[in-house]
Design a protein around this motif. Sequence first.
Motif, PDB file in Angstrom:
ATOM      1  N   LEU A 234      86.365  52.427 -42.507  1.00  0.00           N
ATOM      2  CA  LEU A 234      85.626  51.149 -41.621  1.00  0.00           C
ATOM      3  C   LEU A 234      84.296  50.935 -41.219  1.00  0.00           C
ATOM      4  CD1 LEU A 234      87.561  52.067 -37.869  1.00  0.00           C
ATOM      5  CD2 LEU A 234      88.512  50.844 -39.666  1.00  0.00           C
ATOM      6  N   ALA A 235      84.341  49.540 -41.020  1.00  0.00           N
ATOM      7  CA  ALA A 235      82.881  49.398 -41.050  1.00  0.00           C
ATOM      8  C   ALA A 235      82.802  48.502 -40.367  1.00  0.00           C
ATOM      9  CB  ALA A 235      82.365  47.737 -42.638  1.00  0.00           C
ATOM     10  N   LEU A 236      82.067  48.823 -38.851  1.00  0.00           N
ATOM     11  CA  LEU A 236      81.191  48.537 -37.539  1.00  0.00           C
ATOM     12  C   LEU A 236      79.879  47.582 -37.425  1.00  0.00           C
ATOM     13  CD1 LEU A 236      82.859  51.145 -35.330  1.00  0.00           C
ATOM     14  CD2 LEU A 236      83.817  49.260 -36.039  1.00  0.00           C
ATOM     15  N   ASP A 237      80.200  46.043 -37.796  1.00  0.00           N
ATOM     16  CA  ASP A 237      78.894  45.098 -37.710  1.00  0.00           C
ATOM     17  C   ASP A 237      79.194  44.655 -35.755  1.00  0.00           C
ATOM     18  OD1 ASP A 237      78.627  45.364 -40.656  1.00  0.00           O
ATOM     19  OD2 ASP A 237      80.623  44.330 -40.139  1.00  0.00           O
ATOM     20  N   LEU A 238      77.988  45.927 -35.066  1.00  0.00           N
ATOM     21  CA  LEU A 238      77.487  45.154 -33.873  1.00  0.00           C
ATOM     22  C   LEU A 238      76.503  44.150 -33.871  1.00  0.00           C
ATOM     23  CD1 LEU A 238      79.687  47.977 -33.466  1.00  0.00           C
ATOM     24  CD2 LEU A 238      78.548  47.832 -31.834  1.00  0.00           C
ATOM     25  N   THR A 239      76.650  43.080 -33.318  1.00  0.00           N
ATOM     26  CA  THR A 239      76.221  42.123 -32.583  1.00  0.00           C
ATOM     27  C   THR A 239      74.458  42.780 -32.740  1.00  0.00           C
ATOM     28  OG1 THR A 239      76.879  40.643 -31.880  1.00  0.00           O
ATOM     29  CG2 THR A 239      74.348  40.545 -32.100  1.00  0.00           C
ATOM     30  N   GLY A 240      73.199  42.861 -33.917  1.00  0.00           N
ATOM     31  CA  GLY A 240      71.944  43.163 -33.625  1.00  0.00           C
ATOM     32  C   GLY A 240      71.383  44.733 -34.144  1.00  0.00           C
ATOM     33  N   ARG A 241      72.561  44.926 -34.878  1.00  0.00           N
ATOM     34  CA  ARG A 241      73.150  46.706 -35.005  1.00  0.00           C
ATOM     35  C   ARG A 241      73.611  45.909 -36.336  1.00  0.00           C
ATOM     36  NH1 ARG A 241      70.400  49.369 -31.815  1.00  0.00           N
ATOM     37  NH2 ARG A 241      70.861  49.166 -29.488  1.00  0.00           N
ATOM     38  N   PRO A 242      72.434  47.736 -37.931  1.00  0.00           N
ATOM     39  CA  PRO A 242      73.149  48.105 -39.073  1.00  0.00           C
ATOM     40  C   PRO A 242      74.086  48.134 -38.960  1.00  0.00           C
ATOM     41  CG  PRO A 242      71.132  49.371 -37.843  1.00  0.00           C
ATOM     42  CD  PRO A 242      71.705  48.745 -36.847  1.00  0.00           C
ATOM     43  N   ARG A 243      75.051  47.924 -39.402  1.00  0.00           N
ATOM     44  CA  ARG A 243      76.717  48.039 -40.148  1.00  0.00           C
ATOM     45  C   ARG A 243      76.491  49.846 -40.118  1.00  0.00           C
ATOM     46  NH1 ARG A 243      79.884  45.472 -45.046  1.00  0.00           N
ATOM     47  NH2 ARG A 243      80.446  44.434 -43.835  1.00  0.00           N
ATOM     48  N   LEU A 244      77.809  50.191 -39.304  1.00  0.00           N
ATOM     49  CA  LEU A 244      77.700  51.099 -39.127  1.00  0.00           C
ATOM     50  C   LEU A 244      79.211  51.630 -40.157  1.00  0.00           C
ATOM     51  CD1 LEU A 244      78.314  52.099 -35.702  1.00  0.00           C
ATOM     52  CD2 LEU A 244      76.183  52.864 -37.169  1.00  0.00           C
ATOM     53  N   PHE A 245      79.660  52.831 -40.877  1.00  0.00           N
ATOM     54  CA  PHE A 245      80.958  53.087 -41.381  1.00  0.00           C
ATOM     55  C   PHE A 245      81.062  53.705 -41.825  1.00  0.00           C
ATOM     56  CE2 PHE A 245      82.383  54.305 -45.270  1.00  0.00           C
ATOM     57  CZ  PHE A 245      84.064  53.485 -45.732  1.00  0.00           C
ATOM     58  N   LEU A 246      83.143  53.902 -41.276  1.00  0.00           N
ATOM     59  CA  LEU A 246      83.268  55.797 -40.886  1.00  0.00           C
ATOM     60  C   LEU A 246      84.784  55.950 -41.707  1.00  0.00           C
ATOM     61  CD1 LEU A 246      84.065  54.707 -37.143  1.00  0.00           C
ATOM     62  CD2 LEU A 246      82.715  56.735 -37.748  1.00  0.00           C
ATOM     63  N   ALA A 247      84.068  56.750 -43.268  1.00  0.00           N
ATOM     64  CA  ALA A 247      85.873  57.105 -43.805  1.00  0.00           C
ATOM     65  C   ALA A 247      86.448  57.684 -43.152  1.00  0.00           C
ATOM     66  CB  ALA A 247      84.538  58.067 -44.877  1.00  0.00           C
ATOM     67  N   THR A 248      87.467  57.396 -43.839  1.00  0.00           N
ATOM     68  CA  THR A 248      88.511  57.444 -43.250  1.00  0.00           C
ATOM     69  C   THR A 248      88.737  59.156 -43.023  1.00  0.00           C
ATOM     70  OG1 THR A 248      89.890  57.894 -45.371  1.00  0.00           O
ATOM     71  CG2 THR A 248      89.680  55.839 -44.351  1.00  0.00           C
ATOM     72  N   ASP A 249      88.167  60.126 -43.575  1.00  0.00           N
ATOM     73  CA  ASP A 249      88.146  61.576 -43.313  1.00  0.00           C
ATOM     74  C   ASP A 249      87.777  61.427 -41.587  1.00  0.00           C
ATOM     75  OD1 ASP A 249      85.710  61.015 -43.607  1.00  0.00           O
ATOM     76  OD2 ASP A 249      85.408  63.106 -45.101  1.00  0.00           O
ATOM     77  N   ARG A 250      86.778  61.103 -41.823  1.00  0.00           N
ATOM     78  CA  ARG A 250      85.996  61.177 -40.355  1.00  0.00           C
ATOM     79  C   ARG A 250      87.260  60.255 -39.001  1.00  0.00           C
ATOM     80  NH1 ARG A 250      79.705  60.132 -40.393  1.00  0.00           N
ATOM     81  NH2 ARG A 250      79.534  60.201 -37.970  1.00  0.00           N
ATOM     82  N   ILE A 251      88.131  59.697 -38.859  1.00  0.00           N
ATOM     83  CA  ILE A 251      88.694  59.014 -38.852  1.00  0.00           C
ATOM     84  C   ILE A 251      89.921  59.971 -37.774  1.00  0.00           C
ATOM     85  CG2 ILE A 251      90.427  57.224 -37.886  1.00  0.00           C
ATOM     86  CD1 ILE A 251      88.758  55.703 -39.864  1.00  0.00           C
ATOM     87  N   ALA A 252      90.217  60.579 -36.699  1.00  0.00           N
ATOM     88  CA  ALA A 252      91.139  61.297 -35.760  1.00  0.00           C
ATOM     89  C   ALA A 252      92.452  60.940 -35.681  1.00  0.00           C
ATOM     90  CB  ALA A 252      90.173  62.207 -35.044  1.00  0.00           C
ATOM     91  N   GLY A 253      92.258  59.251 -35.458  1.00  0.00           N
ATOM     92  CA  GLY A 253      93.663  59.516 -34.989  1.00  0.00           C
ATOM     93  C   GLY A 253      93.471  57.499 -34.362  1.00  0.00           C
ATOM     94  N   VAL A 254      94.591  57.011 -34.132  1.00  0.00           N
ATOM     95  CA  VAL A 254      94.294  55.106 -33.349  1.00  0.00           C
ATOM     96  C   VAL A 254      94.893  55.467 -32.348  1.00  0.00           C
ATOM     97  CG1 VAL A 254      94.967  54.589 -36.108  1.00  0.00           C
ATOM     98  CG2 VAL A 254      93.473  52.828 -33.914  1.00  0.00           C
ATOM     99  N   ASP A 255      94.741  54.947 -31.786  1.00  0.00           N
ATOM    100  CA  ASP A 255      96.063  54.102 -30.785  1.00  0.00           C
ATOM    101  C   ASP A 255      96.205  52.647 -29.932  1.00  0.00           C
ATOM    102  OD1 ASP A 255      94.652  55.506 -28.817  1.00  0.00           O
ATOM    103  OD2 ASP A 255      96.132  56.749 -28.455  1.00  0.00           O
ATOM    104  N   GLN A 256      96.136  52.689 -29.509  1.00  0.00           N
ATOM    105  CA  GLN A 256      96.449  51.828 -28.375  1.00  0.00           C
ATOM    106  C   GLN A 256      95.902  51.753 -27.098  1.00  0.00           C
ATOM    107  OE1 GLN A 256      99.532  49.249 -29.917  1.00  0.00           O
ATOM    108  NE2 GLN A 256      98.598  47.947 -28.073  1.00  0.00           N
ATOM    109  N   SER A 257      95.791  51.223 -26.315  1.00  0.00           N
ATOM    110  CA  SER A 257      94.757  52.286 -24.080  1.00  0.00           C
ATOM    111  C   SER A 257      94.554  50.531 -23.172  1.00  0.00           C
ATOM    112  CB  SER A 257      93.079  52.451 -24.455  1.00  0.00           C
ATOM    113  OG  SER A 257      92.673  53.001 -23.473  1.00  0.00           O
ATOM    114  N   THR A 258      94.342  51.027 -22.168  1.00  0.00           N
ATOM    115  CA  THR A 258      94.549  50.360 -21.204  1.00  0.00           C
ATOM    116  C   THR A 258      93.084  50.128 -20.295  1.00  0.00           C
ATOM    117  OG1 THR A 258      97.239  50.096 -20.983  1.00  0.00           O
ATOM    118  CG2 THR A 258      95.669  49.183 -19.381  1.00  0.00           C
TER     119      THR A 258
END
Length: 169
Positions: free
Chosen positions: A89-113
């Motif tokens: 994943l590449a994360l482009d936050l306003t006014g910040r340098p791009r952050l890249f999370l390689a798949t091996d760094r991602i532990a999981g994904v789900d939904q929240s409230t």
Amino acid sequence: MTREGALIVIVAFTVLLIAVGVWAWTKRRRRDATPLITPGDVPAGATTSALFEGLYVATTRHDVPLERIAAPGLGMRSRVTVTVTDAGLALDLTGRPRLFLATDRIAGVDQSTVAIDRVVEKDGLTRLAWRTDAGDLVDSYFRPQDASARALADAIAGILSTTQTGTDA
């Protein structure tokens, strides 16, 4: 007590609350002064599978949605573009340098409230669990603008299952 005396007490109390808030935020910023991730770009040759515009809500300690981490670049809410690629994943936050999370760094994904300063409809946030440069597990919360939180979570889960099974999408 006179009207002027009551006003002085109210103003003094308000100033005290603001001072305590500033002190607490400054202390948290010092505690979290080390960046969680080094800025980086998508590796050459990575294929983009989805793009999501939305709101970056917060990053918290893993499974502690009310404990904001005030790390540089991730301490405040921001607009974000999440680019899902086969490499991560590449994360482009306003006014910040791009952050890249390689798949091996991602532990999981789900939904929240719920996240630190945001309560939405049931499962209205996407929660991404990932490992920092130091190896700590944290959760980042996103609120997609033109898609559902489920669509973002499914897109991220798709690259995780592809990586784990070794199959092509």
